[in-house]
Design an enzyme around this catalytic site. Structure first.
Site, PDB file in Angstrom:
ATOM      1  N   TYR A   1      -1.963  -0.184  10.091  1.00  0.00           N
ATOM      2  CA  TYR A   1      -2.167  -0.792   8.764  1.00  0.00           C
ATOM      3  C   TYR A   1      -0.888  -0.678   7.931  1.00  0.00           C
ATOM      4  CZ  TYR A   1      -3.858  -1.166   3.931  1.00  0.00           C
ATOM      5  OH  TYR A   1      -4.022  -1.510   2.606  1.00  0.00           O
TER       6      TYR A   1
ATOM      7  N   SER B   1       0.826  -1.216   0.000  1.00  0.00           N
ATOM      8  CA  SER B   1       0.000   0.000   0.000  1.00  0.00           C
ATOM      9  C   SER B   1       0.855   1.258   0.000  1.00  0.00           C
ATOM     10  CB  SER B   1      -0.880  -0.021   1.256  1.00  0.00           C
ATOM     11  OG  SER B   1      -1.391   1.258   1.512  1.00  0.00           O
TER      12      SER B   1
END
Ligand code: NAD
Length: 320
Positions: free
Chosen positions: A152, A127
């Site tokens: 995350y 990501s």
């Protein structure tokens, strides 16, 4: 000969769009998904309802060792596209252990299984969040990413590291793809563009964080899918691969501009609920895609106005 490809998280947004485009002349497709309840299971059921009959859907959890070992004993897999994860910056602040369990332990299990079952090609969803609040833009794969500002992001960076270790120790071929804010038909309902369309049509207020200057490099789902497919071709045709690639659009737009564009397309006005910036949110995401262009011929084609137009059409046909 056809290759057996396993897509983890295949019932989700990116996975289901990818599966629609994988060529069944070249691949037997296996899907693993646990249909977690992060968002409505109905959406995931709908995603898989369009799959070709030949696609084998196996419901199960990537953190379940017995399930995984049983699956890999029964099916000889050649390539893994590993998309299953708990996704999202803000939810990761509430459920840090759950995020580490699924994203890090789950990925570690897949890598261990690959080693044990002699599978050596994997593409992993990383990501843009790994870039944290880096000041230098656009973000390049060689930039330092040692400062993730959400759990995350920390899980995604950890997966890049452990997959490198497996590449070094056991010769696994690995590509980590850093996706930049993916949107388009089927987008997760927790993500900004989907939420904004929903709220504007329902005449409900949207939470508008900060002063609207934060920028995101929104990338249309078809471009991401093309990037994954090109990565599959690359990893099939090469050995001794460990790569990290940005898949973005390279054209960040501000939250303010995004909401104005949505107002124009829908011919409606937002009701704004102004909120302070959220913990874990970065101020900009902006990809340098030179490496992906050179290595896998990645070339995003859908500009934001066209993408929002297509999203609006999809949303009206599916949600109104
Ligand atoms: P998604 O939530 O729609 O898809 C993820 C799928 O994984 C879901 O169907 C879920 O049920 C499944 N899953 C979750 N935990 C699982 C487990 N323990 N076992 C088996 N299946 C499990 O999310 P998405 O937007 O399609 O994202 C796919 C991948 O891309 C994720 O790894 C995400 O972190 C990454 N990513 C997405 C974006 C984006 O903008 N959508 C951006 C960057 C990275």
């Amino acid at each position: 000969m056809k290759k057996n490809i396993l897509v983890t998280g295949g019932a989700g947004f990116i996975g289901s769009n990818l599966i629609q485009k994988l060529d069944l002349n070249f691949f037997n497709i296996f899907v693993v998904d646990n249909f977690d309840n992060f968002y409505s299971i109905k959406i995931k059921k709908k995603n898989i309802s369009t799959f070709d009959k030949s696609i084998q859907l196996i419901t199960g959890d990537i953190t379940d060792t017995t399930f995984l070992r049983d699956l890999f004993s029964k099916h000889k897999i050649d390539i893994i596209i590993h998309l299953a994860a708990k996704a999202g910056v803000r939810p990761s602040l509430i459920d840090s252990q759950g995020f580490f369990n699924t994203n890090v332990f789950g990925t570690l299990q897949i890598l261990e299984i690959m080693k044990d079952f002699g599978i050596n090609k994997i593409i992993i969803a990383s990501s843009s969040s790994v870039y944290g609040n880096n000041v230098k833009v656009p973000y390049c794969e060689t930039d330092n990413v040692d400062n993730p500002i959400s759990i995350y992001a920390a899980t995604k960076k950890t997966c890049e590291l452990i997959s490198y270790t497996f590449h070094q120790l056991y010769n696994l071929d690995v590509i980590n793809l850093r996706f930049f804010t993916v949107y388009g038909p089927g987008q997760r309902p927790d993500l900004a563009i989907h939420k904004f369309f929903k709220k504007i049509y329902l005449n409900e207020p949207i939470d508008f964080y900060g002063n609207g200057d934060t920028k995101r490099d929104y990338t249309f789902i078809d471009d991401i899918v093309d990037g994954i497919i090109n990565s599959i071709k690359y990893i099939q045709n090469n050995n001794d691969v460990y790569e990290i690639l940005n898949l973005g659009n390279t054209n960040p737009i501000s939250l303010k501009d995004l909401t104005q564009k949505i107002e124009k397309i829908t011919e409606k006005n937002f009701i704004y609920n102004y909120m302070p910036m959220q913990l874990g949110d970065v101020s900009i995401t902006y990809s340098d895609i030179t490496k992906a262009k050179n290595l896998i011929n990645y070339s995003p084609k859908i500009a934001i106005d066209q993408g929002l137009y297509m999203f609006n059409n999809w949303f009206k046909n599916n949600n109104l």
